[in-house]
Design a protein around this motif. Structure first.
Motif, short mmCIF file in Angstrom:
data_model
loop_
_atom_site.label_atom_id
_atom_site.label_comp_id
_atom_site.label_asym_id
_atom_site.label_seq_id
_atom_site.Cartn_x
_atom_site.Cartn_y
_atom_site.Cartn_z
N ASP A 89 6.20 6.71 7.12
CA ASP A 89 6.63 5.99 8.31
C ASP A 89 5.65 4.84 8.58
O ASP A 89 4.53 5.06 9.03
CB ASP A 89 6.65 6.98 9.49
N PHE A 90 6.08 3.62 8.27
CA PHE A 90 5.20 2.45 8.44
C PHE A 90 4.89 2.16 9.90
O PHE A 90 4.04 1.34 10.20
CB PHE A 90 5.83 1.20 7.82
N THR A 91 5.64 2.78 10.83
CA THR A 91 5.39 2.52 12.25
C THR A 91 4.30 3.45 12.80
O THR A 91 3.89 3.30 13.94
CB THR A 91 6.67 2.71 13.10
N ASN A 92 3.86 4.41 11.99
CA ASN A 92 2.84 5.37 12.45
C ASN A 92 1.44 4.75 12.33
O ASN A 92 0.87 4.66 11.26
CB ASN A 92 2.95 6.64 11.61
N LYS A 93 0.92 4.35 13.48
CA LYS A 93 -0.36 3.62 13.50
C LYS A 93 -1.49 4.43 12.89
O LYS A 93 -2.33 3.90 12.16
CB LYS A 93 -0.75 3.26 14.93
N GLU A 94 -1.53 5.72 13.22
CA GLU A 94 -2.63 6.54 12.75
C GLU A 94 -2.62 6.66 11.22
O GLU A 94 -3.63 6.45 10.56
CB GLU A 94 -2.54 7.93 13.40
N ASP A 95 -1.43 6.96 10.69
CA ASP A 95 -1.30 7.08 9.23
C ASP A 95 -1.59 5.77 8.51
O ASP A 95 -2.33 5.74 7.53
CB ASP A 95 0.15 7.47 8.89
N MET A 96 -1.01 4.71 9.02
CA MET A 96 -1.16 3.43 8.34
C MET A 96 -2.58 2.89 8.47
O MET A 96 -3.05 2.14 7.62
CB MET A 96 -0.14 2.41 8.86
N GLY A 97 -3.27 3.31 9.54
CA GLY A 97 -4.65 2.90 9.73
C GLY A 97 -5.58 3.44 8.64
O GLY A 97 -6.66 2.90 8.42
N LYS A 98 -5.13 4.50 7.96
CA LYS A 98 -5.96 5.08 6.90
C LYS A 98 -5.83 4.33 5.59
O LYS A 98 -6.57 4.59 4.64
CB LYS A 98 -5.56 6.55 6.69
N ARG A 99 -4.86 3.45 5.51
CA ARG A 99 -4.63 2.69 4.28
C ARG A 99 -5.26 1.30 4.39
O ARG A 99 -4.99 0.59 5.35
CB ARG A 99 -3.13 2.50 4.06
N SER A 100 -6.05 0.95 3.40
CA SER A 100 -6.61 -0.41 3.40
C SER A 100 -5.54 -1.40 2.98
O SER A 100 -4.54 -1.03 2.36
CB SER A 100 -7.80 -0.48 2.44
N ASP A 101 -5.77 -2.68 3.30
CA ASP A 101 -4.85 -3.73 2.85
C ASP A 101 -4.74 -3.72 1.34
O ASP A 101 -3.67 -3.95 0.78
CB ASP A 101 -5.35 -5.11 3.31
N TRP A 102 -5.88 -3.47 0.68
CA TRP A 102 -5.89 -3.43 -0.78
C TRP A 102 -4.97 -2.33 -1.31
O TRP A 102 -4.23 -2.51 -2.26
CB TRP A 102 -7.33 -3.25 -1.28
N GLU A 103 -5.01 -1.15 -0.67
CA GLU A 103 -4.17 -0.04 -1.13
C GLU A 103 -2.68 -0.37 -0.96
O GLU A 103 -1.86 -0.05 -1.82
CB GLU A 103 -4.51 1.25 -0.36
N ILE A 104 -2.35 -1.01 0.14
CA ILE A 104 -0.95 -1.41 0.37
C ILE A 104 -0.53 -2.41 -0.71
O ILE A 104 0.51 -2.25 -1.35
CB ILE A 104 -0.80 -2.06 1.78
N TYR A 105 -1.37 -3.40 -0.91
CA TYR A 105 -1.08 -4.43 -1.90
C TYR A 105 -0.93 -3.84 -3.31
O TYR A 105 0.05 -4.08 -4.01
CB TYR A 105 -2.20 -5.48 -1.86
#
Ligand code: HEC
Length: 145
Positions: A89-105
């Protein structure tokens, strides 16, 4: 065999062992650095920063990603019901906060397996340009804002 050749042979063998030990120590430190973020991910190149055009990102997202990740980015796209694991869920701030921009990219470019996730998430590096990957990554970040 003379004494001298035996010594040389032993020295050569020793050199190989030292070399191999050095390489494996190198790998150990690399993977434990990746584990700090919860997955074994190759470190970002120096100076990496994520910038991109969110409008382009939106277009790419609709065309290629929405069917799984959902219109709202919540992971409920039409194809999601057939997926295991389900998209995050990309809208989950807590979960997405654990991913760096590099990991997403990197996950978009090289697929889930490059960031310790399922290869249900395919690599897009052959389909999308680098600008498009950056743009769609920036767009994904906006769901949690
Ligand atoms: C066939 C369905 C499918 C399509 C199409 C798809 N994805 Fe994914 N994606 C997944 C699944 C499933 C996961 C979760 C993998 C896991 O958690 O192990 C995932 C994971 C991700 C992640 C990692 C999120 C996290 O947990 O950190 C990102 C980022 C992502 N996708 C972006 C994209 C983008 C951008 C596109 C379009 C270019 C796209 N995906 C297209 C199925 C898909």
């Amino acid at each position: 065999m003379t004494n001298e050749t035996t010594t040389r042979g032993a020295m050569a063998a020793l050199a190989v062992i030292v070399l191999m030990a050095g390489i494996s120590i190198g790998q150990v430190s690399l993977s434990s650095a990746g584990e700090a973020s919860g997955a074994t991910v190759r470190p970002a190149p120096e100076g990496f920063s994520l910038q991109g055009d969110p409008k382009l990102g939106r277009r790419i997202y609709k065309q290629y990603c929405q069917k799984c990740h959902g219109k709202k980015g919540d992971g409920n796209g039409l194809m999601a019901r057939n997926l295991d694991p389900k998209p995050r869920d990309f809208t989950n701030k807590e979960d997405m906060g654990k991913r760096s921009d590099w990991e997403i990219y990197l996950g978009i470019k090289e697929g889930g397996s490059a960031v310790g996730l399922s290869d249900e998430m395919a690599p897009w590096g052959d389909t999308l340009t680098d600008d498009e990957i950056r743009a769609v990554a920036v767009y994904i970040r906006q769901f949690a804002k």
